[in-house]
Design a protein around this motif. Structure first.
Motif, PDB file in Angstrom:
ATOM      1  N   ALA A 256     127.266  47.088  11.547  1.00  0.00           N
ATOM      2  CA  ALA A 256     126.410  48.106  12.161  1.00  0.00           C
ATOM      3  C   ALA A 256     124.942  47.707  12.145  1.00  0.00           C
ATOM      4  CB  ALA A 256     126.584  49.442  11.428  1.00  0.00           C
ATOM      5  N   GLU A 257     124.556  46.895  11.164  1.00  0.00           N
ATOM      6  CA  GLU A 257     123.143  46.597  10.958  1.00  0.00           C
ATOM      7  C   GLU A 257     122.656  45.326  11.655  1.00  0.00           C
ATOM      8  OE1 GLU A 257     124.810  48.806   7.392  1.00  0.00           O
ATOM      9  OE2 GLU A 257     125.362  47.006   8.540  1.00  0.00           O
ATOM     10  N   LEU A 258     123.514  44.321  11.755  1.00  0.00           N
ATOM     11  CA  LEU A 258     123.081  43.023  12.272  1.00  0.00           C
ATOM     12  C   LEU A 258     122.498  43.085  13.679  1.00  0.00           C
ATOM     13  CD1 LEU A 258     122.812  40.019  11.636  1.00  0.00           C
ATOM     14  CD2 LEU A 258     125.114  39.683  12.580  1.00  0.00           C
ATOM     15  N   PRO A 259     123.087  43.837  14.635  1.00  0.00           N
ATOM     16  CA  PRO A 259     122.481  43.891  15.979  1.00  0.00           C
ATOM     17  C   PRO A 259     121.031  44.365  15.956  1.00  0.00           C
ATOM     18  CG  PRO A 259     124.693  44.815  16.009  1.00  0.00           C
ATOM     19  CD  PRO A 259     124.350  44.600  14.567  1.00  0.00           C
ATOM     20  N   LEU A 260     120.727  45.352  15.101  1.00  0.00           N
ATOM     21  CA  LEU A 260     119.352  45.844  15.000  1.00  0.00           C
ATOM     22  C   LEU A 260     118.421  44.771  14.452  1.00  0.00           C
ATOM     23  CD1 LEU A 260     119.987  49.417  13.530  1.00  0.00           C
ATOM     24  CD2 LEU A 260     119.279  48.860  15.866  1.00  0.00           C
ATOM     25  N   VAL A 261     118.898  44.043  13.453  1.00  0.00           N
ATOM     26  CA  VAL A 261     118.077  42.989  12.852  1.00  0.00           C
ATOM     27  C   VAL A 261     117.777  41.897  13.881  1.00  0.00           C
ATOM     28  CG1 VAL A 261     117.951  41.213  11.059  1.00  0.00           C
ATOM     29  CG2 VAL A 261     118.951  43.441  10.533  1.00  0.00           C
ATOM     30  N   LEU A 262     118.791  41.488  14.620  1.00  0.00           N
ATOM     31  CA  LEU A 262     118.597  40.434  15.616  1.00  0.00           C
ATOM     32  C   LEU A 262     117.587  40.850  16.686  1.00  0.00           C
ATOM     33  CD1 LEU A 262     122.304  39.272  16.039  1.00  0.00           C
ATOM     34  CD2 LEU A 262     120.443  37.933  15.016  1.00  0.00           C
ATOM     35  N   ARG A 263     117.710  42.072  17.167  1.00  0.00           N
ATOM     36  CA  ARG A 263     116.772  42.532  18.201  1.00  0.00           C
ATOM     37  C   ARG A 263     115.356  42.639  17.646  1.00  0.00           C
ATOM     38  NH1 ARG A 263     115.783  42.039  21.888  1.00  0.00           N
ATOM     39  NH2 ARG A 263     115.296  44.003  22.958  1.00  0.00           N
ATOM     40  N   LYS A 264     115.240  43.092  16.392  1.00  0.00           N
ATOM     41  CA  LYS A 264     113.911  43.218  15.790  1.00  0.00           C
ATOM     42  C   LYS A 264     113.280  41.847  15.576  1.00  0.00           C
ATOM     43  CE  LYS A 264     112.462  46.645  14.724  1.00  0.00           C
ATOM     44  NZ  LYS A 264     111.568  47.599  15.442  1.00  0.00           N
ATOM     45  N   LEU A 265     114.071  40.904  15.097  1.00  0.00           N
ATOM     46  CA  LEU A 265     113.562  39.542  14.910  1.00  0.00           C
ATOM     47  C   LEU A 265     113.158  38.916  16.241  1.00  0.00           C
ATOM     48  CD1 LEU A 265     116.093  38.166  12.267  1.00  0.00           C
ATOM     49  CD2 LEU A 265     113.669  38.607  11.886  1.00  0.00           C
ATOM     50  N   GLU A 266     113.950  39.191  17.276  1.00  0.00           N
ATOM     51  CA  GLU A 266     113.636  38.646  18.601  1.00  0.00           C
ATOM     52  C   GLU A 266     112.351  39.262  19.144  1.00  0.00           C
ATOM     53  OE1 GLU A 266     115.867  37.890  22.918  1.00  0.00           O
ATOM     54  OE2 GLU A 266     116.624  39.416  21.526  1.00  0.00           O
ATOM     55  N   SER A 267     112.172  40.565  18.930  1.00  0.00           N
ATOM     56  CA  SER A 267     110.964  41.226  19.436  1.00  0.00           C
ATOM     57  C   SER A 267     109.708  40.739  18.733  1.00  0.00           C
ATOM     58  CB  SER A 267     111.095  42.752  19.264  1.00  0.00           C
ATOM     59  OG  SER A 267     111.035  43.112  17.893  1.00  0.00           O
ATOM     60  N   ARG A 268     109.865  40.241  17.507  1.00  0.00           N
ATOM     61  CA  ARG A 268     108.724  39.702  16.752  1.00  0.00           C
ATOM     62  C   ARG A 268     108.588  38.193  16.927  1.00  0.00           C
ATOM     63  NH1 ARG A 268     105.087  43.199  14.820  1.00  0.00           N
ATOM     64  NH2 ARG A 268     104.675  41.836  13.033  1.00  0.00           N
ATOM     65  N   SER A 269     109.403  37.624  17.818  1.00  0.00           N
ATOM     66  CA  SER A 269     109.380  36.182  18.140  1.00  0.00           C
ATOM     67  C   SER A 269     109.702  35.294  16.947  1.00  0.00           C
ATOM     68  CB  SER A 269     108.006  35.790  18.717  1.00  0.00           C
ATOM     69  OG  SER A 269     107.745  36.507  19.902  1.00  0.00           O
ATOM     70  N   LEU A 270     110.462  35.836  15.993  1.00  0.00           N
ATOM     71  CA  LEU A 270     110.917  35.034  14.864  1.00  0.00           C
ATOM     72  C   LEU A 270     112.197  34.263  15.224  1.00  0.00           C
ATOM     73  CD1 LEU A 270     110.280  37.513  11.917  1.00  0.00           C
ATOM     74  CD2 LEU A 270     108.992  35.439  12.468  1.00  0.00           C
ATOM     75  N   ILE A 271     112.942  34.774  16.200  1.00  0.00           N
ATOM     76  CA  ILE A 271     114.099  34.068  16.735  1.00  0.00           C
ATOM     77  C   ILE A 271     114.079  34.205  18.257  1.00  0.00           C
ATOM     78  CG2 ILE A 271     115.481  34.525  14.671  1.00  0.00           C
ATOM     79  CD1 ILE A 271     117.025  36.628  16.295  1.00  0.00           C
ATOM     80  N   ARG A 272     114.944  33.436  18.923  1.00  0.00           N
ATOM     81  CA  ARG A 272     115.039  33.506  20.383  1.00  0.00           C
ATOM     82  C   ARG A 272     116.447  33.920  20.798  1.00  0.00           C
ATOM     83  NH1 ARG A 272     114.514  28.473  23.039  1.00  0.00           N
ATOM     84  NH2 ARG A 272     115.109  27.423  21.105  1.00  0.00           N
ATOM     85  N   GLY A 273     116.522  34.804  21.784  1.00  0.00           N
ATOM     86  CA  GLY A 273     117.800  35.152  22.388  1.00  0.00           C
ATOM     87  C   GLY A 273     117.938  34.409  23.703  1.00  0.00           C
ATOM     88  N   ILE A 274     119.011  33.638  23.852  1.00  0.00           N
ATOM     89  CA  ILE A 274     119.209  32.813  25.042  1.00  0.00           C
ATOM     90  C   ILE A 274     120.434  33.326  25.805  1.00  0.00           C
ATOM     91  CG2 ILE A 274     119.604  30.477  25.900  1.00  0.00           C
ATOM     92  CD1 ILE A 274     118.415  29.436  23.295  1.00  0.00           C
TER      93      ILE A 274
END
Length: 291
Positions: A256-274
């Motif tokens: 339940a939590e991982l999707p939120l973490v990924l989107r938050k990290l992506e919005s802060r440019s700490l990771i990239r979604g391809i």
């Protein structure tokens, strides 16, 4: 205590091939957090190398001594340690008497918790951050919908996970009674807990205030608390799908939590979604994540 002696006390026959066994007794300094001991003289945690069911519980009586026996697989016990959401198993592991540990597995788990070094520390920090973020988002959505009491309940749980992060950052494994640990750290989260629970302001105002503090804490702690996930993403050249990440041992309990973490990290440019084209994605594209 030998396993054969335990059999006499409990009235239940145990297989000598178990991986380990721990006894938690009512008398003496039994930890108050252990509800497993309620109305029982002793709790026995039996750890098996493999067990299909998550947990098997048996009750036995020998004379006037009542024993509750909890059979768990080693994987389930390790998950309880990492997730911190099963106080009873953790209390039994740390406060009970090790009565059988032929391979030294239980002793090693205890040492890792006491020393609290990486990778355990990183996994605890990431798990607690993910749950902190999840409960913050739920509280915010409830408040927007006018469900103040539900928002209050969620932000209270968010503070609990924030408190566990504070303890872990200070170098200690979070205890089941985490607020007692936090009190000794003079942490801001303890003051916020008091502000939420005893302030004279309206409930809406209290929740809004705590949500603002949570938002700031989430942003400031994100990079350090997500080190484990960032290391996973960096462990190979190919981007990771969310399905692959959820199959990884470090993320498998955070559906339940991982999707939120990924989107938050992506919005802060700490990771990239391809975006990748995939046959099973319909008209859209599947997203994979990398650094």
């Amino acid at each position: 205590m030998e396993l054969s002696n335990l059999t006499l006390f409990s009235g239940e026959m145990f297989d000598d091939n178990i991986l380990g066994a721990i006894a938690l007794r009512q008398e003496g300094n039994a930890p108050f957090q252990s509800a497993l001991l309620h109305d029982f003289d002793m709790v026995v945690l039996m750890v098996h190398e493999e067990q299909e069911e998550e947990r098997i519980i048996t009750h036995t009586i020998a004379g006037e001594r009542r024993t509750q026996t909890v059979h768990v697989g080693l994987d389930a016990l390790e998950r309880a340690v990492m997730a911190g959401d099963n106080n009873e198993l953790l209390t039994s592991l740390m406060a009970g008497e090790v009565i059988w540990d032929a391979k030294g597995v239980l002793g090693e788990m205890r040492r890792e918790i006491v020393q609290f070094q990486n990778p355990l520390r990183e996994r605890v920090l990431f798990t607690e951050f993910a749950r902190f973020l999840h409960m913050y988002v739920k509280s915010k959505r409830y408040l927007e919908a006018g469900c103040t009491m539900d928002a209050y309940n969620c932000v209270l749980i968010a503070l609990y996970h924030w408190a566990r992060i504070e303890v872990a950052e200070a170098g200690y494994f979070p205890d089941p009674a985490v607020w007692e640990q936090v009190k000794g750290l003079n942490s801001s989260v303890h003051k916020l807990y008091e502000e939420l629970t005893v302030s004279t302001e309206t409930l809406d105002q209290r929740v809004e205030l705590i949500l603002l503090a949570c938002e700031f804490a989430l942003m400031s702690k994100m990079s350090d608390c997500c080190t484990m996930l960032l290391n996973i993403l960096n462990s190979r050249k190919e981007p990771w799908s969310i399905k692959e990440l959820l199959q990884h041992t470090g993320c498998s309990q955070l559906g339940a939590e991982l999707p939120l973490v990924l989107r938050k990290l992506e919005s802060r440019s700490l990771i990239r979604g391809i975006a990748f084209w995939a046959e099973d994605a319909g008209d859209g594209h599947t997203v994979r994540y990398t650094l």
